[in-house]
Enzyme design. Structure first.
Site, short mmCIF file in Angstrom:
data_model
loop_
_atom_site.label_atom_id
_atom_site.label_comp_id
_atom_site.label_asym_id
_atom_site.label_seq_id
_atom_site.Cartn_x
_atom_site.Cartn_y
_atom_site.Cartn_z
N ASP A 92 23.72 31.34 -34.16
CA ASP A 92 23.73 30.22 -35.12
C ASP A 92 22.42 29.39 -35.04
OD1 ASP A 92 27.20 29.36 -36.10
OD2 ASP A 92 26.19 31.31 -34.94
N HIS A 147 21.54 26.84 -37.83
CA HIS A 147 22.33 25.80 -38.61
C HIS A 147 21.12 24.88 -38.84
CE1 HIS A 147 26.11 26.35 -39.00
NE2 HIS A 147 26.53 26.69 -37.70
N ASP A 166 24.41 32.08 -40.05
CA ASP A 166 24.62 30.75 -40.24
C ASP A 166 23.30 29.98 -39.67
OD1 ASP A 166 27.81 29.47 -38.73
OD2 ASP A 166 27.31 30.75 -40.43
N ASP A 174 23.03 24.70 -42.96
CA ASP A 174 24.15 23.83 -43.28
C ASP A 174 24.20 23.00 -41.69
OD1 ASP A 174 26.63 25.50 -44.88
OD2 ASP A 174 25.08 24.31 -45.37
N ARG A 175 24.59 21.88 -41.61
CA ARG A 175 24.48 21.03 -40.81
C ARG A 175 23.34 20.22 -40.17
NH1 ARG A 175 29.64 19.30 -39.13
NH2 ARG A 175 31.11 20.44 -39.56
N ASN A 215 29.28 32.85 -41.77
CA ASN A 215 30.35 32.23 -42.99
C ASN A 215 29.49 30.94 -43.74
OD1 ASN A 215 30.51 30.87 -40.21
ND2 ASN A 215 31.65 29.94 -41.25
N HIS A 216 28.40 30.49 -43.15
CA HIS A 216 27.82 29.24 -43.72
C HIS A 216 26.84 30.00 -44.82
CE1 HIS A 216 29.16 25.58 -42.13
NE2 HIS A 216 29.61 26.12 -41.32
N HIS A 225 28.67 38.17 -37.24
CA HIS A 225 28.72 36.81 -37.05
C HIS A 225 30.01 36.23 -36.44
CE1 HIS A 225 27.88 32.45 -37.49
NE2 HIS A 225 29.09 32.29 -38.05
N ARG A 262 40.79 28.51 -37.49
CA ARG A 262 40.19 27.85 -38.51
C ARG A 262 40.90 28.17 -39.81
NH1 ARG A 262 34.29 28.14 -36.94
NH2 ARG A 262 34.22 29.56 -35.10
N HIS A 299 29.22 32.35 -33.84
CA HIS A 299 30.08 31.28 -34.74
C HIS A 299 30.62 30.21 -34.00
CE1 HIS A 299 32.98 31.21 -38.05
NE2 HIS A 299 33.99 31.77 -37.40
#
Lengths: 314, 563
Positions: free
Chosen positions: B245, B247, B274, B277-278, B306-307, B355, B403, B430
């Protein structure tokens, strides 16, 4: 003072986060939108959940105290900022004899202006037969007082409480939500000691950081420093023990504390499940880290065994 | 068997237009007796008889809401939902305060799949009975379903939808003379372009949207041609690096390239999802990664995380960032591209990389993964979902995902999967890890996560792993975060702070400012009259505003310039 501004901003911030959460239906509060502007940003779900836990837990203790004393008490909200509890308590018909809010002048001035602008807020304070006194930064009503004071200057705190007609013989609840951590340790000690000395029957609820001696804590301190927010009182935020001890050291009878992570698990789970379904949170790590670095600590003086000692947040 | 009189519609006349007053007491009494009889049958579970007798009661006295209400309930029990609906409505026609009838109607509608309509009735009940827990529970349940339906609709692939990629008119976009940013050479992405681009982004300057769109359109066309499971061959003696990730942590991405070298034909990389995001520099990250993909199509790989999905991007900042740095249309284009990202990679037929993780079902094969029809939003269950969402657990077997999506899988599951597919181990991402990686399941399940100090708060290290073609044993490198311009991606509680950014002069001048974006700058309190309509003078800055997920134009950054 530059550092005060940084601290003052934390109120705006927290208030906006709360308003955001309210709009997303995490809890209900019809007054918050009157006292706080809306931020156009989205906030991550862990933030809203964290605030949910914070608001719910503090409210729970507040309500318990009011019910235990049968409303025959006072509430002093230190560093109240844009807090709406006074109006919410009125709605519930669970308000104390006197509700006193104290904060920096610029904060109280803004609150006065907002209260003046909104009939519904003003009406609650101004009962029919009594006058209320309004100044630029203060309000004195029959059961509500908004006063400005620098909490690190004990003489100011003393003076303003006195001007608000505080009755030291009534059981009094002091609340502080992310406030003490910004004040110098010695000054806080002074304040807590003074309260313990002056109020024979009292409770103090303190929400703030804990477990700050780890990496997460270090980073938080750095991040806040870069925003001119100095956690002057962070020494007491090392552990639940230090949070409790600070009260015991200055004459409070007893103290207890719980990490927000544990509190989150003790909140009414039906509602917790409801709020967890409001927004999908992609991972739990961040929330758990946040919740384990905040706590609720409470202390009491209960010489007449009213039952204050037995109050807790579960 | 239902009486034929029950084919009335909800709007039909009740009775013959007269009112209950016109009936004799005797008739009313008879009707009540019939109703009582019906109730008895109902209690004993004989619903069809109950219906018969309610109908007879109605024949005697058609003005009693309860008769219809009860009959409606009996119809629900016999699953004649249409009749149940009509009876409930009739009951409400007679008495709009008959709470039970709202319930009946809502239940019937729910059974007929008309959740939105049902929700209205539940809402009515809750309004009138705010303390009724059961009412609220039903309301919430129904609401959940309505929301889920809306979500399903949003993620479904639309058949005749014209893609953004196809409707972009690149030719009509012109590059202004004063554009200082990187330009294509030979009509496309070159190494020089990418290195210039990284420098541009590092200095928080912009890439012209024409180039951005061109890159995106090209990358989409590339990914369309890829299978859902991509096979990678790493020759003997050659190195290969896998990152997890990112991010949106662009400066940390640049640091990875510092530590491990820029991607090239001799320095291939796989980024395992990923990317966005964030973190607040998601656009920069994903665009640079896409450029490397275009530059080295057979030596640079990207997997979906997943993002890389609409709901995540809406909630965790990427959509807001794209809209603010570019346009809403580009956000849609990213969605199209993400839909085509491969879901997994297989290195030398020995290492599977995805991922999230493994599956709820046993006996999944690599072919099953190849066959996944991936051009869609990730579904709520199934192989595609699990690839992007699952997490390993230390204990054997499977468990409900922490989750709420995907599954937890134990070492035995991993083992069986590897055996079935003749693999040595899996690499996934992840999950944030203190040292940026973790070896689980006896070396068979490796997590690699490359975003250090995740969200500026977690204090973790990031990591990447390298293997060589002849030695698949992973070698890990952990690294700390590097400084980045002053945009904090996350909130702290008061410190749950909101998100702050400092405006970039250039982005800011001559733009309209929204009042919401002006927050008192340190040392100066602004009130409404200070707020400029247009910022003419940079001394009207700084302005702290809320960022990352900020849907409006506030994401340029200039770290050190605080006034």
């Amino acid at each position: 003072m530059a550092s005060d501004d940084g601290v003052i901003l934390t109120n705006d911030d927290a208030a906006q986060c709360k308003r955001y959460a309210v709009e997303k239906k995490y809890w209900s509060d019809p007054y918050i939108s009157l006292l706080t502007s809306r931020s156009s940003a989205k906030h991550a779900p862990e933030i809203s959940r964290g605030y949910y836990a914070r608001v719910t837990a503090m409210r729970k203790l507040l309500h318990k105290f009011l019910m235990l004393t049968d409303r025959n008490c006072q509430v002093v909200n230190l560093g109240a900022g844009s807090d709406t509890n006074y109006w919410l308590l009125k709605e519930l018909d669970l308000f104390p004899k006197s509700f006193i809010e104290m904060d920096f002048k610029s904060v109280t001035a803004r609150k006065v202006a907002q209260i003046k602008r909104h009939e519904v807020l003003l009406q609650t304070i101004a009962s029919e037969d009594e006058d209320i006194r309004l100044s630029k930064s203060e309000i004195h009503g029959s059961d509500y007082h908004l006063v400005d004071a620098d909490l690190s200057i004990l003489s100011q705190v003393e003076k303003k409480l006195h001007e608000s007609g505080i009755d030291k013989n009534l059981p009094t609840l002091f609340m502080a939500e992310c406030v003490l951590v910004y004040i110098d340790n010695l000054k806080t000690k002074e304040l807590l000691k003074w309260i313990a000395d002056q109020f024979p029957v009292a409770m103090f609820i303190n929400y703030e950081q804990v477990n700050m001696a780890d990496r997460f804590g270090d980073i938080m301190i750095e991040n806040l420093k870069s925003r001119d927010c100095f956690l002057a009182g962070v020494e007491h935020c090392k552990s639940l023990e230090t949070q409790k001890q600070r009260f015991l050291d200055v004459g409070w009878e007893g103290a207890d504390a719980m990490e927000m992570l544990q509190i989150y698990k003790c909140l009414p789970q039906v509602d917790v499940h409801r709020i967890e379904r409001l927004e999908f949170m992609d991972e739990k790590e961040l929330l758990e880290q946040l919740l384990s670095h905040y706590c609720l600590a409470w202390a009491w003086k209960d010489p007449n065994n009213l039952g204050i000692a037995a109050l807790d947040v579960t | 068997m239902a009486d034929s009189s029950m084919t009335d519609t909800a709007n039909a006349q009740i009775g013959n237009g007269d009112s209950a007053e016109s009936l004799s007491d005797e008739v009313k009494k008879k009707a009540e007796e019939l109703k009582e009889k019906a109730n008895e049958y109902f209690k004993n579970g004989d619903y069809s008889q109950a219906i018969t007798y309610y109908s007879q009661a109605i024949e005697q006295n058609p003005y009693v809401a309860a008769y219809y209400g009860n009959r409606s309930f009996a119809h629900i029990k016999t699953e004649s939902f249409g009749y149940a609906l009509s009876d409930a409505s009739k009951a409400l026609q007679l008495d709009k305060n008959y709470i039970k009838a709202y319930y009946r109607r809502a239940s019937a509608n729910m059974a007929l799949g008309k959740f939105k309509v049902a929700l209205k009735d539940f809402e009515s009940v809750v309004k009138v009975r705010p303390n009724d827990k059961d009412a609220r529970a039903k309301f919430n349940e129904c609401k959940k379903i309505v929301q889920m339906q809306a979500f399903q609709k949003a993620i479904a692939v639309e058949e005749n939808h014209k893609s953004v990629a196809d409707s972009i008119d690149l030719a009509s976009m012109s590059i202004e003379d004063d554009y200082q940013g990187p330009r294509f050479e030979d009509g496309g992405v070159t190494l020089k372009f990418v290195t210039d681009l990284m420098k541009t982004f590092k200095e928080q300057k912009k890439l012209h949207r024409k180039y951005a769109y061109q890159i995106l359109v090209e990358i989409k066309n590339f990914f369309i041609k890829q299978p859902s499971l991509v096979d990678i061959t790493v020759p003997k003696g050659e190195k290969f690096t896998v990152c997890g990730d990112i991010h949106g942590q662009f400066y940390d991405l640049l640091n990875i390239f510092e530590l491990n070298g820029l991607p090239s034909e001799s320095n291939p990389y796989l980024f395992n999802g990923d990317f966005v995001d964030r973190g607040s520099f998601s656009v920069e990250c994903v665009v640079v990664l896409f450029c490397f993909k275009l530059l080295y199509p057979n030596h640079f790989f990207m997997a979906r995380g997943n993002h890389e999905s609409v709901t995540m991007n809406q909630m965790y900042g990427f959509e807001g960032e794209v809209k603010s740095k570019y346009t809403s249309q580009m956000a849609d284009l990213f969605t199209e591209i993400f839909n085509w990202l491969p879901l997994a990679h297989c290195i030398n037929n020995k290492i599977l990389v995805m991922h999230g993780g493994l599956f709820k079902e046993d006996n999944v094969t690599l072919d099953d993964l190849r066959k996944i029809d991936r051009n869609r939003q990730p579904p709520e269950s199934g192989l595609m979902c699990e690839l992007l969402w699952s997490d390993p657990q230390p204990m054997p077997g499977r468990a409900e995902s922490k989750r709420g999506v995907g599954t937890m899988f134990g070492p035995d599951i991993t083992s069986k999967f590897l055996q079935r597919n003749n693999l040595e181990y899996i690499i996934r991402s992840h999950e944030v890890k203190p040292e940026g990686y973790e070896v689980m399941h006896d070396g068979k399940c490796i997590t690699v996560f490359s975003a250090p100090n995740y969200c500026d708060t977690m204090g973790n290290q990031g990591a990447f792993l390298t293997i060589t073609g002849d030695d698949l044993t992973p070698k890990f490198t952990s690294f700390d975060s590097v400084p980045h311009p002053n945009v904090k991606p996350m909130a702290y509680a008061n410190s749950l702070f909101g998100l702050y950014a400092i405006m970039d002069d250039n982005a800011f001048l001559n733009k309209e400012i929204s009042v919401n974006h002006l927050v008192p700058a340190q040392g100066r309190l602004w009130n409404n009259k200070d707020i400029p309509g247009k910022v003419k003078d940079r001394h009207q800055l700084p302005i702290l505003c809320i960022t990352q997920s900020c849907a409006r134009g506030c994401l340029g950054l200039k770290g050190k310039d605080r006034y």
